[in-house]
Design a protein around this motif. Structure first.
Motif, PDB file in Angstrom:
ATOM      1  N   HIS A  37      -3.111  -7.969  -2.794  1.00  0.00           N
ATOM      2  CA  HIS A  37      -1.948  -9.071  -3.154  1.00  0.00           C
ATOM      3  C   HIS A  37      -1.445  -9.801  -1.931  1.00  0.00           C
ATOM      4  O   HIS A  37      -1.637 -10.959  -1.954  1.00  0.00           O
ATOM      5  CB  HIS A  37      -0.842  -8.456  -3.842  1.00  0.00           C
ATOM      6  N   TYR A  78       4.555  -4.785  -5.375  1.00  0.00           N
ATOM      7  CA  TYR A  78       3.369  -4.604  -5.631  1.00  0.00           C
ATOM      8  C   TYR A  78       2.717  -3.205  -5.155  1.00  0.00           C
ATOM      9  O   TYR A  78       2.107  -2.563  -5.833  1.00  0.00           O
ATOM     10  CB  TYR A  78       2.313  -5.506  -4.772  1.00  0.00           C
ATOM     11  N   TYR A  81       4.114  -1.084  -7.920  1.00  0.00           N
ATOM     12  CA  TYR A  81       3.268  -1.672  -9.141  1.00  0.00           C
ATOM     13  C   TYR A  81       1.738  -0.640  -9.085  1.00  0.00           C
ATOM     14  O   TYR A  81       1.496  -0.069 -10.057  1.00  0.00           O
ATOM     15  CB  TYR A  81       2.962  -2.795  -9.088  1.00  0.00           C
ATOM     16  N   GLU A  82       1.163  -0.771  -7.832  1.00  0.00           N
ATOM     17  CA  GLU A  82      -0.030  -0.154  -7.717  1.00  0.00           C
ATOM     18  C   GLU A  82       0.097   1.519  -7.970  1.00  0.00           C
ATOM     19  O   GLU A  82      -0.962   2.039  -8.602  1.00  0.00           O
ATOM     20  CB  GLU A  82      -0.721  -0.380  -6.498  1.00  0.00           C
ATOM     21  N   ARG A 116       6.422  -0.975 -15.431  1.00  0.00           N
ATOM     22  CA  ARG A 116       5.423  -1.700 -14.680  1.00  0.00           C
ATOM     23  C   ARG A 116       5.447  -3.132 -14.893  1.00  0.00           C
ATOM     24  O   ARG A 116       5.168  -3.983 -13.844  1.00  0.00           O
ATOM     25  CB  ARG A 116       3.937  -0.999 -14.939  1.00  0.00           C
ATOM     26  N   ASN A 117       5.642  -3.638 -15.921  1.00  0.00           N
ATOM     27  CA  ASN A 117       5.639  -4.924 -16.044  1.00  0.00           C
ATOM     28  C   ASN A 117       6.904  -5.708 -15.650  1.00  0.00           C
ATOM     29  O   ASN A 117       6.766  -6.740 -15.046  1.00  0.00           O
ATOM     30  CB  ASN A 117       5.653  -5.214 -17.681  1.00  0.00           C
ATOM     31  N   LEU A 120       6.204  -5.817 -11.757  1.00  0.00           N
ATOM     32  CA  LEU A 120       5.153  -7.017 -11.633  1.00  0.00           C
ATOM     33  C   LEU A 120       5.957  -8.228 -11.682  1.00  0.00           C
ATOM     34  O   LEU A 120       5.676  -9.010 -10.902  1.00  0.00           O
ATOM     35  CB  LEU A 120       4.124  -6.926 -12.892  1.00  0.00           C
ATOM     36  N   GLU A 124       5.727 -10.725  -8.607  1.00  0.00           N
ATOM     37  CA  GLU A 124       5.326 -12.271  -8.780  1.00  0.00           C
ATOM     38  C   GLU A 124       6.597 -13.118  -8.300  1.00  0.00           C
ATOM     39  O   GLU A 124       6.412 -14.347  -7.814  1.00  0.00           O
ATOM     40  CB  GLU A 124       5.045 -12.565 -10.097  1.00  0.00           C
TER      41      GLU A 124
END
Length: 186
Positions: A37, A78, A81-82, A116-117, A120, A124
């Motif tokens: 990312h 991120y 998230y990962e 998780r969404n 994300l 973003e």
């Protein structure tokens, strides 16, 4: 040895990751998030310049501002998230196993997907901030536009929805002729 742009302590203080989560579970995903990312947004030249400055202990000025104010928030989210799918699973010799605690219950797959969404979306948002900053201040970071050959050029978009929503540019305005059959066109 990989140069990481955030520490384990930074990710634990900036997210909901519990302080007792083993660093060995986090570090690989910080590296993955950084490679996937951050390098994608910065491009190879700026990414390598920042890594070089950090490893040499010379990160300062506008580059330190870039890392502390813009890159780290992106990387924190991120990284979370990962690593989320792998925090409760271990790959063992004979199987993939799920760790279960005696004092808590496991989240459902739908719960994990939802959280998780949310993570994300936050990542973003911070990516958009970073991209906007770099686009407006690119004169401060010559490496941002100096990528050549096999270098990764910066991706100047911050969101990925899985759909292409680009608009089609028409060469002219829509007129009545656009709706007429060929024998009626003027």
């Amino acid at each position: 040895m990989a140069v990481l742009l955030i520490s384990e302590d930074t990710i634990k203080k900036s997210t909901t990751i519990n302080g007792n989560v083993d660093v060995e579970l986090l570090l690989p995903y910080i590296k993955v998030a950084q490679d996937i990312h951050i390098q994608q947004v910065l491009g190879t030249d700026l990414y390598e310049k920042i890594q070089s400055d950090i490893s040499g202990g010379s990160l300062a000025g506008v580059y330190k501002t870039l890392v502390d104010t813009y890159i780290q928030p992106v990387l924190v989210h991120y990284s979370l998230y990962e690593c989320m799918p792998f925090l409760s699973y271990k790959i063992m010799n004979k199987s993939i196993v799920q760790k279960i605690s005696e004092t808590s219950s496991n989240a459902s797959l739908d719960d994990v997907k939802y959280i998780r969404n949310v993570v994300l979306n936050t990542a973003e948002f911070y990516t958009k901030r970073l991209v906007d900053y770099l686009r407006h201040k690119n004169d401060l970071y010559p490496e941002y536009n100096s990528n050549t050959d096999n270098d990764m050029s910066p991706d100047k978009s911050a969101y990925f929805s899985g759909m292409n929503l680009d608009t089609i540019q028409r060469s002219s305005r829509i007129t009545l002729n656009d709706f007429l059959t060929p024998d009626l066109k003027i």
